[in-house]
Design a protein around this motif. Structure first.
Motif, mmCIF file in Angstrom:
data_model
loop_
_atom_site.group_PDB
_atom_site.id
_atom_site.type_symbol
_atom_site.label_atom_id
_atom_site.label_comp_id
_atom_site.label_asym_id
_atom_site.label_seq_id
_atom_site.Cartn_x
_atom_site.Cartn_y
_atom_site.Cartn_z
ATOM 1 N N MET A 229 30.081 -11.258 11.033
ATOM 2 C CA MET A 229 30.443 -12.455 11.808
ATOM 3 C C MET A 229 29.605 -12.553 13.088
ATOM 4 S SD MET A 229 34.597 -12.090 11.368
ATOM 5 C CE MET A 229 35.074 -13.663 12.094
ATOM 6 N N ARG B 206 35.828 -15.449 26.372
ATOM 7 C CA ARG B 206 35.061 -15.773 25.170
ATOM 8 C C ARG B 206 35.974 -16.447 24.165
ATOM 9 N NH1 ARG B 206 33.440 -11.284 21.146
ATOM 10 N NH2 ARG B 206 33.864 -13.057 19.768
ATOM 11 N N GLU B 207 35.364 -16.944 23.096
ATOM 12 C CA GLU B 207 36.171 -17.481 22.002
ATOM 13 C C GLU B 207 36.717 -16.305 21.195
ATOM 14 O OE1 GLU B 207 35.680 -20.314 18.025
ATOM 15 O OE2 GLU B 207 34.095 -20.249 19.545
ATOM 16 N N LEU C 269 33.182 -7.656 10.864
ATOM 17 C CA LEU C 269 32.910 -8.137 12.219
ATOM 18 C C LEU C 269 31.410 -8.265 12.469
ATOM 19 C CD1 LEU C 269 35.555 -6.115 14.280
ATOM 20 C CD2 LEU C 269 35.515 -8.593 13.929
ATOM 21 N N GLU C 270 30.631 -7.282 11.998
ATOM 22 C CA GLU C 270 29.184 -7.375 12.156
ATOM 23 C C GLU C 270 28.632 -8.549 11.362
ATOM 24 O OE1 GLU C 270 27.725 -2.863 13.195
ATOM 25 O OE2 GLU C 270 28.013 -3.375 11.072
ATOM 26 N N ALA D 295 39.415 -10.050 14.468
ATOM 27 C CA ALA D 295 39.918 -9.048 15.411
ATOM 28 C C ALA D 295 41.354 -9.371 15.796
ATOM 29 C CB ALA D 295 39.019 -9.004 16.648
ATOM 30 N N ASP D 296 41.628 -10.644 16.032
ATOM 31 C CA ASP D 296 42.972 -11.068 16.394
ATOM 32 C C ASP D 296 43.959 -10.766 15.269
ATOM 33 O OD1 ASP D 296 44.537 -12.650 18.476
ATOM 34 O OD2 ASP D 296 45.013 -13.771 16.660
ATOM 35 N N LEU E 59 37.366 -8.379 21.810
ATOM 36 C CA LEU E 59 36.840 -9.310 20.807
ATOM 37 C C LEU E 59 37.823 -10.431 20.523
ATOM 38 C CD1 LEU E 59 35.209 -6.871 18.198
ATOM 39 C CD2 LEU E 59 34.111 -8.122 20.061
ATOM 40 N N ALA E 60 39.122 -10.109 20.627
ATOM 41 C CA ALA E 60 40.155 -11.126 20.423
ATOM 42 C C ALA E 60 40.472 -11.870 21.714
ATOM 43 C CB ALA E 60 41.421 -10.476 19.873
ATOM 44 N N ASP E 61 39.700 -11.568 22.784
ATOM 45 C CA ASP E 61 39.903 -12.187 24.098
ATOM 46 C C ASP E 61 41.312 -11.923 24.624
ATOM 47 O OD1 ASP E 61 38.771 -13.712 26.244
ATOM 48 O OD2 ASP E 61 40.103 -15.360 25.683
ATOM 49 N N GLU F 283 29.263 -10.023 15.467
ATOM 50 C CA GLU F 283 29.697 -9.193 16.590
ATOM 51 C C GLU F 283 28.801 -7.959 16.704
ATOM 52 O OE1 GLU F 283 31.725 -10.185 18.666
ATOM 53 O OE2 GLU F 283 33.076 -11.607 17.688
ATOM 54 N N ASN G 284 37.759 -13.839 18.452
ATOM 55 C CA ASN G 284 37.357 -13.578 17.073
ATOM 56 C C ASN G 284 38.609 -13.559 16.202
ATOM 57 O OD1 ASN G 284 36.915 -11.726 14.670
ATOM 58 N ND2 ASN G 284 34.820 -11.968 15.406
#
Length: 619
Positions: free
Chosen positions: A288, A324-325, A285-286, A330-331, A311-313, A290, A327
């Protein structure tokens, strides 16, 4: 008869193991001679799933503070003497029984020895209930030891109170079994096993001798009666069970495992070989872009559900936030872990624990947590997302019947309004307003949006459950400074709530570190978390509202229709032709016209054949 000697608190105690018909008669003579004394009883079983195939009661033991009798009743053991009838006679005739975590033992002997549950329960005092009333803290809480028999005995009976369970686990390993499977394999006459069984009832009797007077001294006598009555209703609901759609559940289990593999494959494309490897997830994630700032107590970067959802909104109901868009990693991690958990903790668990009639019997703990909130485990049905039907679809009504629910309308906020006496919130409730929309209009004006309502809803529940601005910012996607400003505006709008919260904290800061609920329940506060006073007060009181409702339902003869109490609602099953009428009776019994000046109203919903039909499932 085999006799084992031991010492507790420096005093000699005796454990007698029944082996012959003469021993059985001696046991019954002992029961008659101790007829007017509190007698503790307990069971040793093959496991925890009382209604699952293969479950057996192996030993039943009775005891006073100095003496215990252990009787083998395992039908699969080929016993020379069969003391089941003597055990039933004792359980049906002794007027004053004690048990620790009594619901399990009462349900076990009712299901497998034919003892009437209601008659038995009305003669039982559960020392676990007494312990919870005196100190509801768990072992994870500062200063708490929980309500387990061994830690309670070490504190109140004997600092060196034996925990023979560790020795039993070693014995299980010698037999080639684990601590889960050894209970069914160990010989009934194993000396360590019978000693363990006998000492438990002696400790229970001694624990009652200490806790009983403390409960009376604290003025908890009526509260104890209340909790025992609620526990009986929950035990009866648990014993009845919920019919399982086996075919659907088997298909669901396979589908969920396939879904977990599918999302795990997505995670692997981002360099995460295992969705259960936090270090891999955080590094990816970092990489990417985040920014992960939260850490665990050990210093590792935190990537739990609360971090990954924003993060997955996604909100807690797994709906898109729109902040947000999403991730994709995360999703994928969230969905892979959820599918795997649902396959094992729900689908597989329900299939393996169902009884011979294809009914599941979730464990309903009527008195749990520091606030006394109820919980459901095996499987943990109260943890299901509030809007999801996938698991609920597996539970169904009997042929010709439908599933319905009755739930309280925003009960926590109504309780908060009642306890705080907040004028504006109470007026909105009496006017029939949507509290979250009403709050949004107060803060943002008549042009408020659904997004504003969502923020205000989060603030309101934060007052109840203790969520701070950081948590709310993650859940809603709102910038932190906007969330803090909204909280300040909320406090201005509901000044009565703010004053009430400050008053509770001030009392705890300068007096005893506790809050006392309207029911008279004393809830200890942690010195560093006095801000939780309002949360504890509201959650505990809302729980008592539901508990009192269960007793009213029982008084009206409606318990037979109930299948689950979940959060602030009850799930029921009724014949299709009578469902609306029965549902209205349940709705009326649960509603409270005047709770400290606030009405606690209820909603009724009638579904189809399955519980999931109330949440969007086709069937």
């Amino acid at each position: 008869m085999r006799v084992q000697h031991y010492r507790i608190a420096g005093e000699p105690v005796i454990v007698r193991s029944v082996e012959t018909s003469e021993d059985v008669r001696a046991f019954l003579d002992w029961c008659r001679s101790n007829h007017n004394r509190p007698i503790a009883f307990d069971t040793e079983t093959t496991g925890l799933d009382i209604y699952a195939a293969g479950f057996r009661v192996r030993l039943v033991q009775f005891g006073t503070e100095r003496e215990a009798w252990v009787l083998p009743v395992d039908s699969a053991a080929g016993l020379v003497c069969a003391p089941q009838a003597a055990v039933r006679e004792a359980l049906e005739s002794l007027p004053y029984l004690l048990a620790h975590n009594a619901k399990f033992d009462a349900l076990a002997v009712a299901a497998h020895l034919g003892v009437d549950l209601v008659s038995l329960w009305r003669r039982i005092t559960d020392t676990r209930i007494l312990a919870h009333l005196l100190d509801p803290r768990g072992p994870q809480d500062p200063g708490g030891i929980g309500q387990g028999l061994k830690p309670l005995s070490a504190r109140h009976v004997d600092p060196d109170a034996p925990d023979t369970q560790a020795g039993l686990y070693a014995e299980f390993r010698k037999l080639g079994h684990t601590k889960e499977t050894g209970w069914a394999a160990i010989d009934l006459d194993n000396p360590l096993y019978t000693l363990y069984a006998g000492l438990d009832v002696i400790l229970t009797a001694r624990l009652f001798a200490v806790l009983g007077p403390l409960v009376e001294f604290a003025g908890y006598g009526r509260l104890s009666e209340f909790e025992h009555a609620v526990a009986l209703v929950c035990a009866r609901i648990e014993a009845r069970g919920f019919l399982l759609d086996v075919e659907y559940t088997e298909t669901l289990a396979a589908r969920l495992l396939a879904e977990a593999d599918e999302w795990s494959a997505v995670a692997r494309r981002f360099g995460v070989s295992s969705v259960n490897a936090p270090a891999q997830i955080s590094a990816a994630l970092e990489g990417m872009g985040e920014n992960l700032s939260e850490t665990t107590e050990s210093g590792a970067i935190k990537v739990d559900k609360e971090v990954l959802l924003p993060l997955a909104d996604l909100d807690r109901k797994w709906q898109r936030i729109g902040a947000r868009e999403a991730n994709p990693l995360a999703d994928a991690v969230l969905r892979a872990k959820r599918a795997s958990k649902w396959a094992t903790s729900y689908a597989d668990a329900m299939l393996s624990r169902r009884d011979t009639r294809d009914r599941i019997h979730p464990d309903i703990a009527s008195l749990q947590a520091r606030t006394a909130r109820m919980s459901i485990s095996r499987p943990p049905l109260q943890q299901l997302p509030s809007g999801d039907w996938v698991i609920r679809r597996a539970m169904q009504a009997e042929p010709g019947c439908v599933v319905g629910t009755v739930d309280y309308q925003a009960v926590e906020l109504r309780v908060l309004a009642a306890l705080s006496g907040d004028v504006q919130m109470t007026a909105a409730i009496h006017a029939g307003k949507d509290l979250h929309a009403f709050t949004a209009e107060l803060i943002y004006g008549p042009g408020f949006t659904e997004y504003h309502r969502k923020v205000c809803k989060g603030i309101g529940f934060g007052k109840v459950y203790g969520g701070g601005p950081d948590t709310l910012s993650r859940q809603t996607g709102a910038p932190l400074d906007q969330v803090k400003a909204a909280i300040r505006a909320y406090d201005r709008a509901y000044a009565g709530v703010r004053r009430y919260s400050k008053r509770l904290q001030s009392r705890a800061e300068w007096g005893v570190k506790e809050v006392v609920t309207p029911a008279g329940r004393r809830l200890p506060l942690d010195r560093k978390r006095l801000y939780a006073a309002t949360n504890y007060m509201v959650q505990s009181t809302a729980r008592d509202v539901l508990a009192e409702a269960l007793l009213r339902l029982d008084e009206r003869g409606l318990t037979e229709f109930l299948r689950l109490p979940v959060h602030d609602e009850v799930v029921f099953v009724a014949p299709a032709d009578d469902a609306k009428e029965i549902g209205r009776e349940i709705q009326t019994a649960m509603a409270v016209d005047d709770f400290f000046g606030v009405p606690l109203t209820t909603d009724l919903e009638i579904g189809g054949r399955t519980w999931g039909s109330l949440y969007g499932a086709a069937a």
